[in-house]
Design a protein around this motif. Structure first.
Motif, PDB file in Angstrom:
ATOM      1  N   LYS A  26       8.713 -16.083  -8.930  1.00 25.91           N
ATOM      2  CA  LYS A  26       7.721 -15.280  -9.684  1.00 25.91           C
ATOM      3  C   LYS A  26       6.222 -14.989  -8.793  1.00 25.91           C
ATOM      4  O   LYS A  26       6.057 -15.730  -7.911  1.00 25.91           O
ATOM      5  N   ASP A  27       5.955 -13.769  -8.955  1.00 30.15           N
ATOM      6  CA  ASP A  27       4.931 -13.419  -8.276  1.00 30.15           C
ATOM      7  C   ASP A  27       3.700 -12.765  -9.339  1.00 30.15           C
ATOM      8  O   ASP A  27       4.064 -12.069 -10.070  1.00 30.15           O
ATOM      9  N   ILE A  28       2.501 -13.035  -8.787  1.00 27.61           N
ATOM     10  CA  ILE A  28       1.553 -12.507  -9.342  1.00 27.61           C
ATOM     11  C   ILE A  28       0.691 -11.464  -8.616  1.00 27.61           C
ATOM     12  O   ILE A  28       0.347 -11.864  -7.599  1.00 27.61           O
ATOM     13  N   GLY A  29       0.273 -10.206  -9.138  1.00 34.01           N
ATOM     14  CA  GLY A  29      -0.443  -9.708  -8.314  1.00 34.01           C
ATOM     15  C   GLY A  29      -0.809  -8.210  -8.983  1.00 34.01           C
ATOM     16  O   GLY A  29      -0.676  -7.983 -10.061  1.00 34.01           O
ATOM     17  N   CYS A  30      -1.578  -7.528  -8.235  1.00 29.55           N
ATOM     18  CA  CYS A  30      -2.016  -6.158  -8.908  1.00 29.55           C
ATOM     19  C   CYS A  30      -1.917  -5.258  -7.920  1.00 29.55           C
ATOM     20  O   CYS A  30      -1.999  -5.378  -6.539  1.00 29.55           O
ATOM     21  N   PHE A  31      -2.216  -3.776  -8.333  1.00 28.05           N
ATOM     22  CA  PHE A  31      -2.263  -2.917  -7.590  1.00 28.05           C
ATOM     23  C   PHE A  31      -3.387  -1.838  -7.776  1.00 28.05           C
ATOM     24  O   PHE A  31      -3.648  -1.468  -8.944  1.00 28.05           O
TER      25      PHE A  31
END
Ligand SMILES: [Zn+2]
Length: 64
Positions: A26-31
């Protein structure tokens, strides 16, 4: 399984090609838009989007 790429248009006129990538964890991020800084997407899953800037006609004609 492959999904077709989609084009995301920011309000400032920048366009990004969006595709989805499967990760092993699982990865948490934003763009954020690289031009105006607007948050375009937030994710928290194993399926994460990958963005690539595309030079649309409108972007090329943009006035600084
Ligand atoms: Zn923008």
């Amino acid at each position: 399984m492959t999904k077709p790429n989609t084009i995301i248009d920011c309000g400032c006129g920048a366009s990004y090609e969006r595709r989805e990538v499967q990760l092993p964890i699982k990865d948490i991020g934003c763009f954020d838009c690289s031009d105006c800084g607007a948050r375009l997407e937030i994710w928290s899953s194993r399926t994460v989007p990958a963005f690539k800037r595309v030079d649309a006609v409108d972007a090329a004609a943009k006035r600084a």
